[in-house]
Write an enzyme that holds these catalytic residues in place. Structure first.
Site, PDB file in Angstrom:
ATOM      1  N   LYS A  80     122.176   3.946   6.387  1.00  0.00           N
ATOM      2  CA  LYS A  80     122.478   4.580   5.104  1.00  0.00           C
ATOM      3  C   LYS A  80     122.930   3.563   4.045  1.00  0.00           C
ATOM      4  CE  LYS A  80     121.672   8.991   6.068  1.00  0.00           C
ATOM      5  NZ  LYS A  80     120.944   8.934   7.341  1.00  0.00           N
TER       6      LYS A  80
HETATM    7  C1  LIG Z   1     119.913  14.795   5.829  1.00  0.00           C
HETATM    8  C2  LIG Z   1     120.748  14.320   6.976  1.00  0.00           C
HETATM    9  N1  LIG Z   1     121.676  15.137   7.477  1.00  0.00           N
HETATM   10  C3  LIG Z   1     122.481  14.758   8.484  1.00  0.00           C
HETATM   11  C4  LIG Z   1     122.362  13.511   9.050  1.00  0.00           C
HETATM   12  C5  LIG Z   1     123.233  13.166  10.213  1.00  0.00           C
HETATM   13  O1  LIG Z   1     123.926  12.005  10.055  1.00  0.00           O
HETATM   14  P1  LIG Z   1     124.535  11.209  11.296  1.00  0.00           P
HETATM   15  O2  LIG Z   1     123.435  10.397  11.879  1.00  0.00           O
HETATM   16  O3  LIG Z   1     125.616  10.387  10.684  1.00  0.00           O
HETATM   17  O4  LIG Z   1     125.067  12.214  12.250  1.00  0.00           O
HETATM   18  C6  LIG Z   1     121.420  12.612   8.556  1.00  0.00           C
HETATM   19  C7  LIG Z   1     121.334  11.254   9.136  1.00  0.00           C
HETATM   20  O5  LIG Z   1     120.470  10.609   9.410  1.00  0.00           O
HETATM   21  C8  LIG Z   1     120.574  13.027   7.499  1.00  0.00           C
HETATM   22  O6  LIG Z   1     119.644  12.206   7.012  1.00  0.00           O
END
Ligand SMILES: Cc1ncc(COP(=O)(O)O)c(C=O)c1O
Length: 370
Positions: A182
């Site tokens: 990110k």
């Molecule tokens: C749109 C969206 N929601 C939720 C997530 C979940 O994030 P994490 O990987 O930190 O759990 C991501 C991550 O890639 C995402 O792109």
């Protein structure tokens, strides 16, 4: 020429020194960066409360639990997103209902959401896909009309704004991801932002084994999750957050450079930048117009043969093996999602990308279209 990466952070001496400080201060300030990062990140987004979590998926899980989502409930989500937007709905025994996306913003379409509402609908998760923003005013009005919760999944939208309002300020709560891919990176990490005190208190208890913050030692009030952050992780996040303008600025520069070097290529779409808004552009996505007769897999295959990385636009969730039998139901209901996803790719967006590398990618795209 050095490797071109799809994603990756921009780490400086500032992050390294901040982590070192967190380690040296371990005894005196074990939660200093967790608390400081939560509070300042919330304030930056105009929210009253922030809760850091091990990742963004757990932040969504916490919030949906606190909102009382459970078996028999339905939650609306866009078709095109990472599965993490929807998985916590299933964790809770509720049903994800997949809605179509808008052909320009690629985010959930308010009219499709309206058509998907039933007496069981409890919440709508609006996802700011790749940094793009949906029509939040229409979604909020729809949620108000039907008495359902609006949740903003801003995992991909650090730095985006809509009509002057930052991504992360919409709905009853919002979530961010600091995954290693990110814009702000802690390796794994997430944040839940809230305005309501009771909801914040509920999420605080749910996050720490049913312990009330400040409550009596070892007196757990209920069996809940263990979704606590840790100080080293928060130190990286806080140091990155202090450089947010620089990090988001680089992402915007990447989009602008792709736009500049692809400007002669007809019939393609890149992330939109709506008037009065900022697109934080976690990822630059490119959707090939139908005139090119090119699927995403064919495009990626040709780019990879040129030594250039690319990734597919998110598949419609209902088309995944994770949701068996759903494609038959949803493909006719959500034609835009199936169509756009089939023609879309993600371009390299690592924070160490150079203009020379962007030119190389753009030359590759021109070559595969020639
Ligand atoms: C749109 C969206 N929601 C939720 C997530 C979940 O994030 P994490 O990987 O930190 O759990 C991501 C991550 O890639 C995402 O792109």
């Amino acid at each position: 020429m050095s490797n071109i990466y799809m994603a990756g952070p921009w780490i400086t001496e500032h992050e390294i020194k901040t982590v070192e400080k967190a380690m040296r201060d371990w005894y005196e300030k074990p939660y200093y960066y967790c608390e400081t990062f939560q509070d300042e990140f919330a304030a930056y987004h105009g929210r009253a409360y922030g809760l850091m979590t091990p990742n963004c998926t757990t932040a969504i899980h916490l919030l949906l639990t606190a909102l009382g989502i459970g078996p028999g409930d339905e939650v609306l989500v866009p078709e095109c997103t990472w599965i993490a937007s929807a998985a916590p709905i299933t964790y809770l025994g509720a049903t994800p209902v997949f809605c179509d996306i808008d052909p320009v913003s690629w985010c959930i379409d308010a009219e499709s959401a309206r058509r998907s509402i039933t007496s069981r609908t409890k919440a709508l998760i609006a996802v700011d896909l790749y940094g793009n923003m949906p029509d939040m005013a229409a979604l909020q009005a729809l949620c108000d009309e039907h008495g359902i919760f609006l949740v903003e999944d801003a995992a991909e939208a650090v730095g985006s704004t809509l009509k002057g309002v930052r991504a992360g300020k919409f709905g009853v709560g919002s979530v961010f991801s600091f995954h290693r891919t990110k814009t702000i990176v802690t390796g794994e990490g997430g944040m839940l932002l809230l305005d309501d005190k009771a909801l914040f208190e509920r999420c605080s208890i749910l996050r720490d084994h049913g312990r009330r913050p400040g409550g009596p030692m070892y007196m757990n009030e209920e069996v809940t999750y263990k979704y606590m952050p840790f100080n080293i992780q928060a130190a990286i996040g806080y140091a990155q957050f202090q450089r947010i303008d620089e990090l988001v600025g680089k992402k915007q520069w990447i989009l602008a450079k792709y736009r500049e070097h692809l400007c002669g290529v007809p019939d393609i779409l890149l992330n939109p930048e709506p008037e009065g808004g900022v697109n934080g552009t976690w990822i630059t996505a490119l959707v090939f117009g139908k005139s090119h007769g090119l699927t995403k897999l064919a495009a990626m295959d040709r780019l990879i043969k040129l030594g250039l990385p690319a990734r597919p636009f998110f598949y419609p969730l209902s088309s995944l093996d994770a949701y068996p039998g759903m494609r038959e139901i949803y493909e006719p209901r959500n034609p835009v999602s199936y169509d756009v996803s089939a023609r879309g790719i993600n371009l390299p967006g690592a924070l160490n990308l150079t203009e020379e590398q962007i030119v190389q990618v753009c030359d590759g795209i021109k070559a595969i279209l020639a």
